[in-house]
Design an enzyme around this catalytic site. Structure first.
Site, mmCIF file in Angstrom:
data_model
loop_
_atom_site.group_PDB
_atom_site.id
_atom_site.type_symbol
_atom_site.label_atom_id
_atom_site.label_comp_id
_atom_site.label_asym_id
_atom_site.label_seq_id
_atom_site.Cartn_x
_atom_site.Cartn_y
_atom_site.Cartn_z
ATOM 1 N N GLN A 97 69.556 25.546 21.563
ATOM 2 C CA GLN A 97 69.494 24.172 21.051
ATOM 3 C C GLN A 97 70.787 23.440 21.403
ATOM 4 O O GLN A 97 70.918 22.256 21.155
ATOM 5 C CB GLN A 97 69.322 24.194 19.535
ATOM 6 C CG GLN A 97 68.029 24.845 19.091
ATOM 7 C CD GLN A 97 68.060 25.168 17.608
ATOM 8 O OE1 GLN A 97 67.747 24.336 16.773
ATOM 9 N NE2 GLN A 97 68.457 26.373 17.275
ATOM 10 N N ASP A 100 75.941 21.932 25.089
ATOM 11 C CA ASP A 100 77.327 21.987 25.577
ATOM 12 C C ASP A 100 77.508 22.666 26.932
ATOM 13 O O ASP A 100 78.584 22.593 27.532
ATOM 14 C CB ASP A 100 78.231 22.657 24.526
ATOM 15 C CG ASP A 100 77.743 24.040 24.107
ATOM 16 O OD1 ASP A 100 77.165 24.765 24.930
ATOM 17 O OD2 ASP A 100 77.961 24.400 22.928
ATOM 18 N N HIS A 115 67.265 20.997 23.845
ATOM 19 C CA HIS A 115 67.716 19.659 23.461
ATOM 20 C C HIS A 115 68.504 18.962 24.565
ATOM 21 O O HIS A 115 69.267 18.038 24.306
ATOM 22 C CB HIS A 115 68.526 19.739 22.157
ATOM 23 C CG HIS A 115 67.670 20.145 20.991
ATOM 24 N ND1 HIS A 115 68.165 20.654 19.809
ATOM 25 C CD2 HIS A 115 66.312 20.138 20.843
ATOM 26 C CE1 HIS A 115 67.149 20.921 18.985
ATOM 27 N NE2 HIS A 115 66.025 20.627 19.590
ATOM 28 N N CYS A 123 68.393 8.085 34.353
ATOM 29 C CA CYS A 123 68.107 6.654 34.483
ATOM 30 C C CYS A 123 66.637 6.485 34.120
ATOM 31 O O CYS A 123 65.760 6.956 34.847
ATOM 32 C CB CYS A 123 68.364 6.159 35.903
ATOM 33 S SG CYS A 123 67.779 4.466 36.120
ATOM 34 N N CYS A 144 70.797 1.223 40.320
ATOM 35 C CA CYS A 144 69.723 0.236 40.113
ATOM 36 C C CYS A 144 70.114 -0.820 39.076
ATOM 37 O O CYS A 144 69.397 -1.792 38.869
ATOM 38 C CB CYS A 144 68.421 0.929 39.703
ATOM 39 S SG CYS A 144 68.397 1.445 37.985
ATOM 40 N N THR A 182 72.086 29.409 14.088
ATOM 41 C CA THR A 182 71.254 28.208 13.922
ATOM 42 C C THR A 182 70.771 28.116 12.480
ATOM 43 O O THR A 182 70.425 29.119 11.872
ATOM 44 C CB THR A 182 70.080 28.172 14.930
ATOM 45 O OG1 THR A 182 69.219 27.083 14.590
ATOM 46 C CG2 THR A 182 69.291 29.453 14.967
ATOM 47 N N SER A 183 70.764 26.872 11.975
ATOM 48 C CA SER A 183 70.398 26.675 10.570
ATOM 49 C C SER A 183 68.886 26.694 10.372
ATOM 50 O O SER A 183 68.409 26.799 9.244
ATOM 51 C CB SER A 183 70.951 25.330 10.082
ATOM 52 O OG SER A 183 70.439 24.285 10.884
ATOM 53 N N ALA A 225 79.415 34.877 14.923
ATOM 54 C CA ALA A 225 78.576 35.180 16.083
ATOM 55 C C ALA A 225 79.279 36.049 17.126
ATOM 56 O O ALA A 225 78.711 37.023 17.622
ATOM 57 C CB ALA A 225 78.121 33.870 16.724
HETATM 58 P P1 NAD Z 1 73.412 23.448 12.673
HETATM 59 O O1 NAD Z 1 74.681 22.676 12.725
HETATM 60 O O2 NAD Z 1 72.273 22.872 11.926
HETATM 61 O O3 NAD Z 1 73.700 24.877 12.018
HETATM 62 C C1 NAD Z 1 74.723 25.719 12.460
HETATM 63 C C2 NAD Z 1 74.478 27.103 11.890
HETATM 64 O O4 NAD Z 1 75.453 27.976 12.435
HETATM 65 C C3 NAD Z 1 74.626 27.171 10.366
HETATM 66 O O5 NAD Z 1 73.515 27.896 9.846
HETATM 67 C C4 NAD Z 1 75.924 27.948 10.144
HETATM 68 O O6 NAD Z 1 75.880 28.772 8.990
HETATM 69 C C5 NAD Z 1 75.995 28.789 11.396
HETATM 70 N N1 NAD Z 1 77.351 29.130 11.821
HETATM 71 C C6 NAD Z 1 78.466 28.342 11.813
HETATM 72 N N2 NAD Z 1 79.508 29.001 12.339
HETATM 73 C C7 NAD Z 1 79.042 30.227 12.713
HETATM 74 C C8 NAD Z 1 79.632 31.359 13.319
HETATM 75 N N3 NAD Z 1 80.931 31.382 13.683
HETATM 76 N N4 NAD Z 1 78.875 32.446 13.551
HETATM 77 C C9 NAD Z 1 77.562 32.461 13.197
HETATM 78 N N5 NAD Z 1 76.933 31.416 12.604
HETATM 79 C C10 NAD Z 1 77.668 30.308 12.377
HETATM 80 O O7 NAD Z 1 73.031 23.804 14.179
HETATM 81 P P2 NAD Z 1 71.629 24.060 14.902
HETATM 82 O O8 NAD Z 1 70.765 24.941 14.060
HETATM 83 O O9 NAD Z 1 71.951 24.456 16.278
HETATM 84 O O10 NAD Z 1 70.873 22.660 14.959
HETATM 85 C C11 NAD Z 1 71.549 21.475 15.088
HETATM 86 C C12 NAD Z 1 71.340 20.635 16.319
HETATM 87 O O11 NAD Z 1 72.655 20.348 16.659
HETATM 88 C C13 NAD Z 1 70.769 21.209 17.553
HETATM 89 O O12 NAD Z 1 69.749 20.372 17.907
HETATM 90 C C14 NAD Z 1 71.852 21.059 18.643
HETATM 91 O O13 NAD Z 1 71.316 20.329 19.738
HETATM 92 C C15 NAD Z 1 72.872 20.241 18.052
HETATM 93 N N6 NAD Z 1 74.293 20.614 18.229
HETATM 94 C C16 NAD Z 1 74.718 21.203 19.361
HETATM 95 C C17 NAD Z 1 76.045 21.547 19.477
HETATM 96 C C18 NAD Z 1 76.497 22.202 20.738
HETATM 97 O O14 NAD Z 1 75.918 21.961 21.778
HETATM 98 N N7 NAD Z 1 77.509 23.054 20.649
HETATM 99 C C19 NAD Z 1 76.939 21.308 18.458
HETATM 100 C C20 NAD Z 1 76.471 20.680 17.321
HETATM 101 C C21 NAD Z 1 75.123 20.360 17.211
#
Ligand code: NAD
Length: 238
Positions: A97, A100, A115, A123, A144, A182-183, A225
């Protein structure tokens, strides 16, 4: 984690399903919780099509800041551990998701970016998508004359159906699903891991805390993680 004795040699089609928590240790803020991006910014002003149509310069200022932040960060041990598993087991699929690009910078290849990516622009007038890693992006308009827009899925946007299809196929076939950081609250992505569960895969959730989908996973690892992935993958994997 000590109790989970998992030998990756027993698995042949592994899927990693990753979220913002994986990149948090690289210094990229998550969206929710303490220090989350949406605690500071209102997404309705910065991350939806209406905001872009209203004020593209303001939306680009925000995304330029995000690009600068991400460009200054490096993949962490978690991204590297995942790329190493994929190198040894090329059927490994990464469904992320995150926008980055850190999986790819760690050497991963088969990455489904549900995402989109901060590092592509689109464009809409010409239906054209191109890679772009300029920080800040210059010019902000396509030849364009229309504005480029970040090729990411904003609030209210549809996900690319081709990406969803690829993700579903990988999840139906996998024998091990490892969900990381992921949450589980952003739909429809949050519902995808259920496919692997229903297909009988072994399922693991790595997160600092319980999530609203935790109970669906057979194994739950409550660690950061990078440490959890390094420990999980430190056994020989070929
Ligand atoms: P979220 O922000 O909703 O949840 C993050 C989850 O990660 C939480 O459950 C938290 O407890 C857990 N977490 C935080 N630090 C951690 C660690 N060190 N080790 C393990 N777990 C950890 O994120 P999501 O579920 O990815 O959904 C949010 C949306 O945010 C996605 O659509 C994504 O596109 C976007 N997003 C992307 C980035 C990125 O690209 N790095 C950053 C922020 C948000």
């Amino acid at each position: 984690m000590d109790e989970l004795k998992l030998d990756l040699r027993d698995f042949h089609r592994i899927v990693f399903f990753t979220g913002a928590g994986l990149s948090a240790e690289s210094g990229i803020p998550t969206y929710r919780g303490h220090g989350g991006v949406w605690a500071e910014y209102n997404y309705e002003d910065f991350a939806c099509q209406q905001a872009f149509l209203r004020d593209p310069e303001k939306v680009w200022d925000f995304h330029d800041k995000r690009r600068a932040k991400v460009a200054a960060c490096e993949p962490n041990a978690g991204h590297r551990a995942i790329a190493e598993v994929q190198r040894t087991k090329p059927e490994t699929v990464i469904i992320t998701q995150n926008i980055d690009g850190l999986h790819q910078r760690a050497g991963a290849t088969n990455v489904i970016e549900l995402h989109g990516s901060l590092w592509r622009v689109r464009c809409e007038d010409e239906d054209l998508v191109v890679p772009n890693d300029q920080v800040p992006i210059e010019p902000r308009r396509c030849t364009c004359g229309a504005y480029w827009r970040p090729d990411i899925v904003w609030f209210g946007d549809m996900l690319d159906p081709g990406n969803i299809e690829r993700a579903i196929r990988a999840l139906q076939k996998c024998d091990l699903l490892i969900s990381v950081g992921t949450s589980g609250v952003v739909y429809p992505a949050a519902d995808l891991p259920r496919i692997a569960m229903e297909s009988g895969a072994t399922t693991i959730e790595i997160n600092l805390e319980d999530t609203r989908v935790s109970r669906l996973y057979q194994h739950r690892i409550r660690h950061a993680a990078s440490a959890a992935l390094a420990a999980l993958t430190e056994t020989p994997i070929c």
